[in-house]
Scaffold this motif. Structure first.
Motif, PDB file in Angstrom:
ATOM      1  N   VAL A  77      -3.986 -10.232  -9.017  1.00  0.00           N
ATOM      2  CA  VAL A  77      -3.113  -9.586  -8.032  1.00  0.00           C
ATOM      3  C   VAL A  77      -3.915  -8.653  -7.135  1.00  0.00           C
ATOM      4  O   VAL A  77      -3.743  -8.644  -5.913  1.00  0.00           O
ATOM      5  CB  VAL A  77      -1.957  -8.821  -8.732  1.00  0.00           C
ATOM      6  N   VAL A  78      -4.812  -7.874  -7.730  1.00  0.00           N
ATOM      7  CA  VAL A  78      -5.646  -6.958  -6.941  1.00  0.00           C
ATOM      8  C   VAL A  78      -6.504  -7.747  -5.959  1.00  0.00           C
ATOM      9  O   VAL A  78      -6.608  -7.387  -4.778  1.00  0.00           O
ATOM     10  CB  VAL A  78      -6.524  -6.085  -7.871  1.00  0.00           C
ATOM     11  N   ALA A  79      -7.091  -8.845  -6.408  1.00  0.00           N
ATOM     12  CA  ALA A  79      -7.927  -9.667  -5.535  1.00  0.00           C
ATOM     13  C   ALA A  79      -7.105 -10.285  -4.403  1.00  0.00           C
ATOM     14  O   ALA A  79      -7.561 -10.338  -3.250  1.00  0.00           O
ATOM     15  CB  ALA A  79      -8.616 -10.765  -6.344  1.00  0.00           C
ATOM     16  N   GLU A  80      -5.905 -10.743  -4.727  1.00  0.00           N
ATOM     17  CA  GLU A  80      -5.035 -11.335  -3.699  1.00  0.00           C
ATOM     18  C   GLU A  80      -4.659 -10.304  -2.640  1.00  0.00           C
ATOM     19  O   GLU A  80      -4.690 -10.580  -1.442  1.00  0.00           O
ATOM     20  CB  GLU A  80      -3.774 -11.901  -4.357  1.00  0.00           C
ATOM     21  N   ARG A  81      -4.316  -9.110  -3.063  1.00  0.00           N
ATOM     22  CA  ARG A  81      -3.968  -8.050  -2.106  1.00  0.00           C
ATOM     23  C   ARG A  81      -5.171  -7.688  -1.243  1.00  0.00           C
ATOM     24  O   ARG A  81      -5.036  -7.436  -0.048  1.00  0.00           O
ATOM     25  CB  ARG A  81      -3.457  -6.820  -2.841  1.00  0.00           C
ATOM     26  N   ARG A  82      -6.344  -7.651  -1.850  1.00  0.00           N
ATOM     27  CA  ARG A  82      -7.560  -7.342  -1.092  1.00  0.00           C
ATOM     28  C   ARG A  82      -7.815  -8.414  -0.035  1.00  0.00           C
ATOM     29  O   ARG A  82      -8.147  -8.109   1.104  1.00  0.00           O
ATOM     30  CB  ARG A  82      -8.746  -7.228  -2.053  1.00  0.00           C
ATOM     31  N   ARG A  83      -7.635  -9.697  -0.431  1.00  0.00           N
ATOM     32  CA  ARG A  83      -7.828 -10.788   0.536  1.00  0.00           C
ATOM     33  C   ARG A  83      -6.843 -10.670   1.693  1.00  0.00           C
ATOM     34  O   ARG A  83      -7.204 -10.879   2.850  1.00  0.00           O
ATOM     35  CB  ARG A  83      -7.657 -12.146  -0.158  1.00  0.00           C
ATOM     36  N   CYS A  84      -5.601 -10.342   1.391  1.00  0.00           N
ATOM     37  CA  CYS A  84      -4.589 -10.196   2.444  1.00  0.00           C
ATOM     38  C   CYS A  84      -4.970  -9.085   3.411  1.00  0.00           C
ATOM     39  O   CYS A  84      -4.828  -9.230   4.625  1.00  0.00           O
ATOM     40  CB  CYS A  84      -3.225  -9.912   1.833  1.00  0.00           C
ATOM     41  N   ARG A  85      -5.435  -7.981   2.879  1.00  0.00           N
ATOM     42  CA  ARG A  85      -5.838  -6.863   3.751  1.00  0.00           C
ATOM     43  C   ARG A  85      -7.019  -7.253   4.626  1.00  0.00           C
ATOM     44  O   ARG A  85      -7.081  -6.886   5.792  1.00  0.00           O
ATOM     45  CB  ARG A  85      -6.218  -5.635   2.908  1.00  0.00           C
ATOM     46  N   GLU A  86      -7.962  -7.995   4.067  1.00  0.00           N
ATOM     47  CA  GLU A  86      -9.143  -8.396   4.844  1.00  0.00           C
ATOM     48  C   GLU A  86      -8.782  -9.401   5.925  1.00  0.00           C
ATOM     49  O   GLU A  86      -9.355  -9.386   7.013  1.00  0.00           O
ATOM     50  CB  GLU A  86     -10.203  -8.972   3.911  1.00  0.00           C
ATOM     51  N   LEU A  87      -7.821 -10.286   5.642  1.00  0.00           N
ATOM     52  CA  LEU A  87      -7.438 -11.312   6.608  1.00  0.00           C
ATOM     53  C   LEU A  87      -6.590 -10.757   7.741  1.00  0.00           C
ATOM     54  O   LEU A  87      -6.659 -11.237   8.865  1.00  0.00           O
ATOM     55  CB  LEU A  87      -6.662 -12.435   5.905  1.00  0.00           C
ATOM     56  N   ASP A  88      -5.769  -9.757   7.447  1.00  0.00           N
ATOM     57  CA  ASP A  88      -4.861  -9.231   8.455  1.00  0.00           C
ATOM     58  C   ASP A  88      -4.844  -7.700   8.435  1.00  0.00           C
ATOM     59  O   ASP A  88      -3.895  -7.077   7.959  1.00  0.00           O
ATOM     60  CB  ASP A  88      -3.452  -9.774   8.200  1.00  0.00           C
ATOM     61  N   PRO A  89      -5.901  -7.072   8.953  1.00  0.00           N
ATOM     62  CA  PRO A  89      -5.977  -5.608   8.904  1.00  0.00           C
ATOM     63  C   PRO A  89      -4.893  -4.914   9.729  1.00  0.00           C
ATOM     64  O   PRO A  89      -4.581  -3.761   9.477  1.00  0.00           O
ATOM     65  CB  PRO A  89      -7.361  -5.286   9.440  1.00  0.00           C
ATOM     66  N   ALA A  90      -4.286  -5.601  10.697  1.00  0.00           N
ATOM     67  CA  ALA A  90      -3.234  -4.984  11.496  1.00  0.00           C
ATOM     68  C   ALA A  90      -2.003  -4.693  10.633  1.00  0.00           C
ATOM     69  O   ALA A  90      -1.295  -3.715  10.857  1.00  0.00           O
ATOM     70  CB  ALA A  90      -2.854  -5.898  12.654  1.00  0.00           C
ATOM     71  N   THR A  91      -1.752  -5.545   9.662  1.00  0.00           N
ATOM     72  CA  THR A  91      -0.618  -5.355   8.769  1.00  0.00           C
ATOM     73  C   THR A  91      -0.885  -4.227   7.780  1.00  0.00           C
ATOM     74  O   THR A  91       0.029  -3.580   7.306  1.00  0.00           O
ATOM     75  CB  THR A  91      -0.338  -6.652   7.987  1.00  0.00           C
ATOM     76  N   TYR A  92      -2.166  -4.009   7.477  1.00  0.00           N
ATOM     77  CA  TYR A  92      -2.555  -2.990   6.506  1.00  0.00           C
ATOM     78  C   TYR A  92      -3.467  -1.975   7.190  1.00  0.00           C
ATOM     79  O   TYR A  92      -4.684  -2.049   7.072  1.00  0.00           O
ATOM     80  CB  TYR A  92      -3.282  -3.626   5.321  1.00  0.00           C
ATOM     81  N   PRO A  93      -2.907  -1.024   7.939  1.00  0.00           N
ATOM     82  CA  PRO A  93      -3.745  -0.097   8.709  1.00  0.00           C
ATOM     83  C   PRO A  93      -4.634   0.790   7.852  1.00  0.00           C
ATOM     84  O   PRO A  93      -5.626   1.311   8.325  1.00  0.00           O
ATOM     85  CB  PRO A  93      -2.737   0.753   9.486  1.00  0.00           C
TER      86      PRO A  93
END
Length: 57
Positions: free
Chosen positions: A21-37
């Motif tokens: 889960v931690v790795a998946e969340r990290r990947r999401c943040r790296e792919l879409d930094p606008a969603t995760y400021p």
């Protein structure tokens, strides 16, 4: 009653799920930094969770 081997298996399974889960969340943040400021500022929640093995029970 749960045996020691079952307890170890369950603990390892939980650790794998948390790590996934931690790795998946990290990947999401790296792919879409606008969603995760706050992606550029790591917090305590971003760190990998390590569970100590304190033996049975």
């Amino acid at each position: 009653m749960i045996s020691n081997n079952e307890m170890i298996r369950i603990r390892r399974q939980m650790q794998r799920r948390i790590r996934d889960v931690v790795a998946e969340r990290r990947r999401c943040r790296e792919l879409d930094p606008a969603t995760y400021p706050t992606a550029a500022v790591p917090s305590g929640a971003d760190q990998e969770v390590c569970v100590a093995d304190n033996g049975p029970g």
